[in-house]
Design an enzyme around this catalytic site. Structure first.
Site, PDB file in Angstrom:
ATOM      1  N   ASN A   9       1.032  17.395  33.784  1.00 39.41           N
ATOM      2  CA  ASN A   9       1.990  16.493  33.151  1.00 39.41           C
ATOM      3  C   ASN A   9       1.559  15.991  31.781  1.00 39.41           C
ATOM      4  OD1 ASN A   9       4.225  14.317  33.280  1.00 39.41           O
ATOM      5  ND2 ASN A   9       2.340  13.114  33.133  1.00 39.41           N
ATOM      6  N   TYR A  56       7.655  20.051  19.155  1.00 42.81           N
ATOM      7  CA  TYR A  56       7.682  19.594  20.546  1.00 42.81           C
ATOM      8  C   TYR A  56       8.582  20.502  21.378  1.00 42.81           C
ATOM      9  CZ  TYR A  56       8.620  16.647  24.618  1.00 42.81           C
ATOM     10  OH  TYR A  56       8.763  16.183  25.899  1.00 42.81           O
ATOM     11  N   ASP A  74      -6.707  11.762  33.391  1.00 41.94           N
ATOM     12  CA  ASP A  74      -6.208  11.354  32.075  1.00 41.94           C
ATOM     13  C   ASP A  74      -7.414  11.153  31.175  1.00 41.94           C
ATOM     14  OD1 ASP A  74      -3.148   9.923  31.407  1.00 41.94           O
ATOM     15  OD2 ASP A  74      -4.733   9.802  29.902  1.00 41.94           O
ATOM     16  N   ILE A 105      13.455   9.624  29.426  1.00 41.33           N
ATOM     17  CA  ILE A 105      13.003   8.789  30.527  1.00 41.33           C
ATOM     18  C   ILE A 105      12.455   7.482  29.956  1.00 41.33           C
ATOM     19  CG2 ILE A 105      11.508   8.679  32.558  1.00 41.33           C
ATOM     20  CD1 ILE A 105      13.703  10.896  32.577  1.00 41.33           C
ATOM     21  N   LYS A 150       7.540  22.963  24.631  1.00 43.69           N
ATOM     22  CA  LYS A 150       8.095  22.865  25.980  1.00 43.69           C
ATOM     23  C   LYS A 150       8.791  24.161  26.393  1.00 43.69           C
ATOM     24  CE  LYS A 150       6.571  18.775  26.925  1.00 43.69           C
ATOM     25  NZ  LYS A 150       5.565  18.558  27.983  1.00 43.69           N
TER      26      LYS A 150
END
Length: 249
Positions: free
Chosen positions: A91, A157, A38, A190, A161
């Site tokens: 991710n 966005y 990260d 989520i 994706k």
């Protein structure tokens, strides 16, 4: 049904929190050595500490996935530290602002695409040759339910994706005969910091999914581990939707 892993080392980007942290913890619980990547060093080191506190083995690698030099160094560091790379979960991602399509500036478009698309592509660029040289591996890219449908006020966005799924399918076709399985997971809303930003802090979180609740990071981690496991040995180029039926409604 227990997961079955043949490899030893997993790399997770965007692992300072949310879904990435849950995936890293799940890998460690299965006995894998985990490279936690990260750009957020504090959060990433926090994930490493959680793994070590539970008796697992992990190391932190600082990486900005928009930087090719960072991504190259990240993969090299994982191999130098652990000797191989068996599983990778790409991710890291951002959602950008919520607004109508014509309001976006080119700089805002570029910021989203640089992380969500270029970042995944650069990770694949350096992970795939390593796995090919060692005879195989498994990669899961984090896409989104927004990658299989349009999303009001999140057009860039959503486009990013969709592109992640395209990269996933193409990489799967190119590297299947090398023993590398490449898949994607497509989460719905989520309960993470990002997810809560998307719903603008709405008090009633139950209205967004037919399931009547938001998903948990751990539920996405379960799907990722399945896609990486030997139990998914014939699953390639698949975009697995885990969204509480939001895309089915």
């Amino acid at each position: 049904m227990a997961m079955k892993f043949s490899g030893q080392v997993a790399l997770v980007t965007g692992a300072a929190g949310g879904i990435g942290r849950a995936v890293a913890l799940a890998f460690a619980a299965e006995g894998l050595k985990v490279a936690v990547a990260d750009f957020n060093a504090e959060g990433g080191e926090g994930t490493v500490q959680l793994i070590r506190d539970a008796g697992g083995e992990a190391t932190f690698v600082r990486c900005d996935v928009t930087s090719e030099a960072d991504v190259k160094a990240m993969v090299e560091q994982v191999v130098a530290t652990y000797g191989r790379l068996d599983y990778a979960v790409n991710n890291a991602g951002i959602e950008g602002k919520k607004d109508r399509l014509p309001t976006f500036e080119a700089s805002e478009f570029d910021a989203i695409m640089n992380v969500n698309v270029k970042g995944v592509w650069q990770c694949l660029k350096y992970q795939l040759p390593v796995m090919a040289a060692q005879g195989g591996g498994a990669i899961v890219n984090t896409a989104s339910v927004a990658g299989i449908r349009g999303v009001k006020n999140m057009s860039i966005y959503s486009a990013s994706k969709h592109a992640v799924i395209g990269l996933t399918k193409s990489a799967a076709v190119e590297f299947a005969k090398k023993g590398i399985r490449v898949n994607a997971v497509c989460p719905g809303l989520i309960e993470t910091d990002m997810g809560l930003r998307v719903i603008d802090g709405a008090v009633d979180k139950t209205v967004y999914h037919p399931a009547g609740r938001m998903g948990s990071p751990e539920e996405i981690a379960d799907a990722v581990l399945y896609l990486c496991s030997d139990q998914a040995s014939f699953t390639m180029g698949h975009a697995m939707v885990v969204d509480g039926a939001i895309s089915a409604a």
